[in-house]
Design a protein around this motif. Structure first.
Motif, PDB file in Angstrom:
ATOM      1  N   LYS A 485       0.958  -1.314   0.030  1.00  0.00           N
ATOM      2  CA  LYS A 485       0.027  -0.181   0.088  1.00  0.00           C
ATOM      3  C   LYS A 485       0.729   1.317   0.177  1.00  0.00           C
ATOM      4  O   LYS A 485       0.443   2.321  -0.053  1.00  0.00           O
ATOM      5  CB  LYS A 485      -0.885   0.032   1.214  1.00  0.00           C
ATOM      6  N   LEU A 486       2.330   1.169  -0.078  1.00  0.00           N
ATOM      7  CA  LEU A 486       3.181   2.284   0.388  1.00  0.00           C
ATOM      8  C   LEU A 486       3.070   2.932  -1.041  1.00  0.00           C
ATOM      9  O   LEU A 486       3.264   2.357  -1.791  1.00  0.00           O
ATOM     10  CB  LEU A 486       4.238   1.711   0.691  1.00  0.00           C
ATOM     11  N   THR A 487       3.027   4.433  -1.135  1.00  0.00           N
ATOM     12  CA  THR A 487       3.321   5.309  -2.302  1.00  0.00           C
ATOM     13  C   THR A 487       4.363   6.322  -1.967  1.00  0.00           C
ATOM     14  O   THR A 487       4.800   6.700  -2.757  1.00  0.00           O
ATOM     15  CB  THR A 487       2.035   5.923  -2.454  1.00  0.00           C
ATOM     16  N   LYS A 488       4.893   6.213  -0.709  1.00  0.00           N
ATOM     17  CA  LYS A 488       6.094   6.857  -0.296  1.00  0.00           C
ATOM     18  C   LYS A 488       7.293   6.459  -0.768  1.00  0.00           C
ATOM     19  O   LYS A 488       7.430   5.128  -1.105  1.00  0.00           O
ATOM     20  CB  LYS A 488       6.170   7.417   0.970  1.00  0.00           C
ATOM     21  N   PRO A 489       8.690   7.306  -0.853  1.00  0.00           N
ATOM     22  CA  PRO A 489       9.525   6.749  -1.311  1.00  0.00           C
ATOM     23  C   PRO A 489      10.240   5.305  -0.533  1.00  0.00           C
ATOM     24  O   PRO A 489      10.058   5.276   0.531  1.00  0.00           O
ATOM     25  CB  PRO A 489      10.847   7.760  -1.169  1.00  0.00           C
ATOM     26  N   GLN A 508      13.813 -10.261  -4.216  1.00  0.00           N
ATOM     27  CA  GLN A 508      12.916 -10.587  -5.510  1.00  0.00           C
ATOM     28  C   GLN A 508      11.340 -10.368  -4.979  1.00  0.00           C
ATOM     29  O   GLN A 508      10.712  -9.727  -5.557  1.00  0.00           O
ATOM     30  CB  GLN A 508      13.094 -11.951  -6.176  1.00  0.00           C
ATOM     31  N   LEU A 509      11.144 -10.705  -3.748  1.00  0.00           N
ATOM     32  CA  LEU A 509       9.858 -10.790  -3.404  1.00  0.00           C
ATOM     33  C   LEU A 509       9.416  -9.325  -3.057  1.00  0.00           C
ATOM     34  O   LEU A 509       8.327  -8.683  -3.432  1.00  0.00           O
ATOM     35  CB  LEU A 509       9.758 -11.584  -2.252  1.00  0.00           C
ATOM     36  N   TRP A 510      10.441  -8.480  -2.549  1.00  0.00           N
ATOM     37  CA  TRP A 510      10.161  -7.122  -2.342  1.00  0.00           C
ATOM     38  C   TRP A 510       9.739  -6.436  -3.833  1.00  0.00           C
ATOM     39  O   TRP A 510       9.038  -5.535  -3.613  1.00  0.00           O
ATOM     40  CB  TRP A 510      11.498  -6.452  -1.801  1.00  0.00           C
ATOM     41  N   LYS A 511      10.488  -6.871  -4.759  1.00  0.00           N
ATOM     42  CA  LYS A 511      10.241  -6.180  -6.062  1.00  0.00           C
ATOM     43  C   LYS A 511       8.702  -6.383  -6.453  1.00  0.00           C
ATOM     44  O   LYS A 511       8.079  -5.727  -7.173  1.00  0.00           O
ATOM     45  CB  LYS A 511      11.271  -6.582  -7.191  1.00  0.00           C
ATOM     46  N   GLU A 512       8.217  -7.580  -5.940  1.00  0.00           N
ATOM     47  CA  GLU A 512       6.907  -8.038  -6.540  1.00  0.00           C
ATOM     48  C   GLU A 512       5.867  -7.066  -5.733  1.00  0.00           C
ATOM     49  O   GLU A 512       4.946  -6.576  -6.245  1.00  0.00           O
ATOM     50  CB  GLU A 512       6.741  -9.325  -6.241  1.00  0.00           C
ATOM     51  N   VAL A 513       6.214  -7.160  -4.388  1.00  0.00           N
ATOM     52  CA  VAL A 513       5.215  -6.386  -3.365  1.00  0.00           C
ATOM     53  C   VAL A 513       5.333  -4.912  -3.728  1.00  0.00           C
ATOM     54  O   VAL A 513       4.111  -4.358  -3.487  1.00  0.00           O
ATOM     55  CB  VAL A 513       5.821  -6.654  -1.912  1.00  0.00           C
ATOM     56  N   GLY A 515       5.795  -3.674  -6.590  1.00  0.00           N
ATOM     57  CA  GLY A 515       5.695  -3.248  -8.013  1.00  0.00           C
ATOM     58  C   GLY A 515       4.993  -2.237  -8.366  1.00  0.00           C
ATOM     59  O   GLY A 515       5.173  -1.674  -9.583  1.00  0.00           O
ATOM     60  N   ASN A 516       4.029  -1.796  -7.737  1.00  0.00           N
ATOM     61  CA  ASN A 516       3.110  -0.706  -7.992  1.00  0.00           C
ATOM     62  C   ASN A 516       3.288   0.603  -7.616  1.00  0.00           C
ATOM     63  O   ASN A 516       2.822   1.789  -7.430  1.00  0.00           O
ATOM     64  CB  ASN A 516       1.463  -1.006  -7.564  1.00  0.00           C
ATOM     65  N   ASN A 517       4.597   0.708  -6.826  1.00  0.00           N
ATOM     66  CA  ASN A 517       5.016   1.917  -6.226  1.00  0.00           C
ATOM     67  C   ASN A 517       6.169   2.596  -7.095  1.00  0.00           C
ATOM     68  O   ASN A 517       7.328   2.032  -6.874  1.00  0.00           O
ATOM     69  CB  ASN A 517       5.581   1.812  -4.809  1.00  0.00           C
TER      70      ASN A 517
END
Length: 568
Positions: A485-489, A508-513, A515-517
Motif C-alpha cells: 500500500k506504500l506510495t512514499k519513497p 525478489q519478493l520485495w520487487k513484487e510487493v 511493484g506498483n510503487n
C-alpha cells in the motif's frame, strides 16, 4: 550441525532479604567489617565501620589507598582529595556532592563525617570511583571490589562448580525463584559442553548506567570466547546475567567533523531507552534525519554483532553526508529482566521494537535543528521487515530504507536458514535426517499458528525457539500487505552473499510487493553479507565470517545518503 553461540538471559529485580537485611553479595567479611576485592581488609586500631541511617560509613583514606588512589586532606577546604585512574575526586565534610575533575558530578546519600581524626564516607561513595559495593545493614559489614574482581569471583564460582554458594550469595529470593540453582548449573554446563572447559577471564570493561554497574567480562573457553554481561545494582547484587558471543568489533574514534549527543528515547514512559544522536558539526538549515531500527535479538545502539557495529558505521557515514542519525539501545537490551522466564511468552514485537521506533521518530521531529518532514526509517533485518508496520502505526516517515529485510513471515526465514545448514551436512551424517525431521515438525507448528487465538498461542509451546504468541502477533500484521500500500519513497538494499535473508527469494519478493510503487528503488550488492560487509576469507558463508572485524561497505552508505538527500 555447526555449533551456535548460546545466549541465555537471566534477569530480575533484586531486593533485600527478609527484614531488610541482606547477606554480603560477595567476598568474605572479617570482624572489622570490610572486604576489599574479595579478601578481608584490616583497619588500623581505632577505626571501624558504623551506621548513619541506612548507610554504612567507612574510613575513606585506607580504602582509597588500598585501591591505588593518592589521598590528601586539604585543610583550607575542609575536604579530602583522591587522585587516581586519571581523575581527581574531591569530597567536602559539609556537602554530599562529589566533585570529579573540578566539576560537581554526583551526590552521595550521607555527608562525610569526621570521627577520631578520620574522614568517613558511606560505602556507596566508592561507586563514584567505578567500584562495586555491597553491604549488610544488620551487621554494618561492607565489601568493595573492582569490576574485574567482582566478575572474577562470579566466573570463578561458576567454573569451580560452586553454584549453590553463588546462587545464595548473589541472587535475591525473587531472582532465585526465576533462576533455581539447578538451572544456573545447567546453563553453565551447557556452555562448557558446547565450548569446552572454562580457561580464564580476560580484561573486563565496566560502565555506570543509572543505579547499575554494567560489567562486560570476556570468558575464554577451550574452544571459544563468550561475553558474560553482569548488571550489578547499588548494593552489589546481580540484577541480570547474560552470556553471549564475544564481540570482536574494533573500537573507533568519532571522525572529525561530527558530534554525538546522548539522548533518551521515550523519556517519561515506562521504558526510557538511552541513545545517541549523530550530527555534522557544522551545518546550515534543518537537516534530514534517520531512525535506525535493529534486527532480532537483544541489541545495543550500535547493533553490535561479533566483529561488526553496523549502526555505528551507518550513523557516522550518513552524518558525514549532512544527515542526522538516531540510534538507541533496544528495549530487551535495557530491560531484559522484565522479559525473562514466563514473561517472555507475552512479549510482542510491538513492545520489543515498534513502539520505541515511533517514539524515536517523535523525538527527531521535536528537535529544532532537524526537518520534521524529512524523518526516515532505516530498518535492518527484522527492523526492515517491521518498517512498513512502524510507518503505519505512527512513524509516518518521509521514506523507508529496508536493509536485508523480508516481506515473508519470520518463521519461514528461520526455516530456510535451518534447512540451509542441514543441506550442508554430509549425507553420511546420521543427524542429517533427524535434524530435517525436527525442523519440519517446527514448520508444522508454525503453520498451525494461523488457526490460534492470541490466548491459545500464549499457552502453546515455542516455535523455532520463539514464543508462539510473538510469531502470531507479528504475522497478523502482514508486512507484504502493508508494504504493497506504500506510495512514499522506499529504498530496498540487499547483499548478494547474505545467507540469512536471500537475494534470490526475499529481495525478489520485495520487487513484487512494491511493484506498483513508482517511488520504490532497489539495489543489490555483489559480495556483501547480511551486515553489508564485504568478506571472502576463511569461514565465508557461515557465521564464522561475522567474527572477523569489518565495517559496512562505503558504497552502501553513500547510496543511502544520496537517496535521502535527493528526496529533499
Amino acid at each position: 550441525m555447526r555449533k551456535k553461540a548460546v545466549l541465555i538471559s537471566v534477569c530480575g529485580l533484586l531486593l533485600l532479604g527478609a527484614g531488610g537485611v541482606a547477606p554480603p553479595a560477595y567476598g568474605a567479611i572479617n570482624p572489622a567489617g570490610i572486604a576489599l576485592n574479595n579478601e578481608p581488609f584490616s583497619l588500623s586500631e581505632g577505626m571501624d565501620t558504623f551506621m548513619r541511617g541506612s548507610e554504612i560509613m567507612v574510613p575513606v583514606r585506607p580504602l582509597g589507598e588500598a585501591f591505588g588512589y593518592a589521598v590528601k586532606y586539604i585543610k583550607a577546604q575542609n575536604s579530602l582529595e583522591l587522585k587516581g585512574n586519571n581523575h581527581t575526586y574531591l569530597i567536602k565534610l559539609a556537602e554530599t556532592t562529589v566533585y570529579v575533575d573540578g566539576e560537581a558530578a554526583q551526590d552521595i546519600s550521607v555527608q562525610p563525617e569526621l570521627k577520631n581524626n578520620r574522614i568517613y564516607v558511606p560505602v556507596s561513595f566508592f561507586r563514584v570511583l567505578g567500584l562495586v559495593t555491597s553491604y549488610n545493614v544488620g551487621s554494618a559489614q561492607a565489601a568493595v571490589a573492582t569490576p574485574d574482581k567482582y566478575a572474577e569471583q562470579v566466573a570463578g564460582m561458576l567454573g569451580g562448580g560452586k553454584y549453590m554458594e553463588l546462587w545464595q550469595q548473589t541472587f535475591s529470593k525473587e531472582v532465585q525463584l526465576a533462576l533455581p540453582v539447578f538451572k544456573l548449573q545447567s546453563v553453565w554446563e551447557m556452555l562448557t559442553g558446547s565450548y569446552g572447559s572454562f580457561v580464564r577471564l580476560d580484561s573486563v570493561k565496566a560502565a555506570q548506567e543509572g543505579e547499575f554497574t554494567v560489567i562486560q567480562a570476556p570468558l575464554v573457553f577451550a574452544e571459544a570466547r563468550l561475553t558474560m554481561s553482569l548488571k550489578v545494582d547499588s548494593s552489589g547484587r546481580l540484577a541480570g546475567i547474560l552470556f553471549g558471543p564475544a564481540s570482536t568489533a574494533v573500537e573507533l574514534e568519532l571522525p572529525a567533523g561530527l558530534i554525538e549527543e546522548e539522548t533518551i528515547v521515550g523519556a517519561g514512559t515506562a521504558y526510557p531507552l538511552e541513545g545517541v544522536l549523530t550530527l555534522p558539526e557544522h551545518s546550515s538549515g534543518p537537516l534530514p534525519s534517520v531512525v535506525l531500527v535493529h534486527g532480532s535479538g537483544s541489541t545495543d545502539r550500535d547493533e553490535t554483532a561479533l566483529g561488526y557495529k553496523a549502526f555505528r558505521d551507518l550513523a557516522w557515514g550518513l552524518a558525514r553526508q549532512g544527515i542526522a542519525v538516531l540510534r538507541y539501545d533496544k528495549r530487551t537490551f535495557t530491560y531484559g529482566q522484565q522479559y525473562a522466564g514466563d514473561k517472555a511468552a507475552s512479549l510482542t514485537v510491538k513492545e520489543e521494537t515498534v513502539e520505541d521506533a515511533v517514539l524515536a521518530a517523535d523525538l527527531l521531529r521535536l528537535d529544532g535543528r532537524l526537518n520534521p518532514d524529512q524523518v526516515y526509517i532505516a530498518g535492518h533485518s527484522l527492523g526492515g521487515m517491521l518498517a512498513p508496520r512502524i510507518d503505519a502505526e505512527g512513524g509516518d516517515f518521509a521514506g523507508l530504507i529496508l536493509l536485508a529485510g523480508s516481506p515473508r513471515k519470520l518463521w519461514e526465514i528461520v526455516y530456510d536458514q535451518n534447512m540451509a545448514l542441514i543441506h550442508s551436512m554430509s549425507e553420511s551424517d546420521p543427524l542429517k535426517a533427524q535434524s530435517a525431521a525436527l525442523i519440519d515438525a517446527e514448520a508444522q507448528k508454525a503453520k498451525a499458528l494461523a488457526s490460534m487465538t492470541a490466548a491459545q498461542a500464549k499457552q502453546a509451546p515455542p516455535v523455532f525457539g520463539m514464543p508462539a504468541g510473538y510469531l502470531l502477533e507479528m504475522q497478523q500484521q502482514d508486512t507484504a500487505g502493508l508494504a504493497s500500500k506504500l506510495t512514499k519513497p522506499v529504498l530496498v538494499l540487499q547483499g548478494a552473499d547474505d545467507f540469512q535473508v536471500y537475494a534470490d527469494k526475499d529481495y525478489q519478493l520485495w520487487k513484487e510487493v512494491l511493484g506498483n510503487n513508482p517511488s520504490a528503488e532497489f539495489k543489490l550488492y555483489p559480495g556483501l553479507n547480511h551486515f553489508f560487509v564485504n568478506y571472502d576469507g576463511a569461514g565465508a558463508g557461515t557465521t564464522d565470517e561475522y567474527k572477523v572485524p569489518g565495517v559496512v561497505d562505503e558504497q552502501v552508505i553513500s547510496d543511502i545518503g544520496g537517496w535521502i538527500n535527493k528526496q529533499k
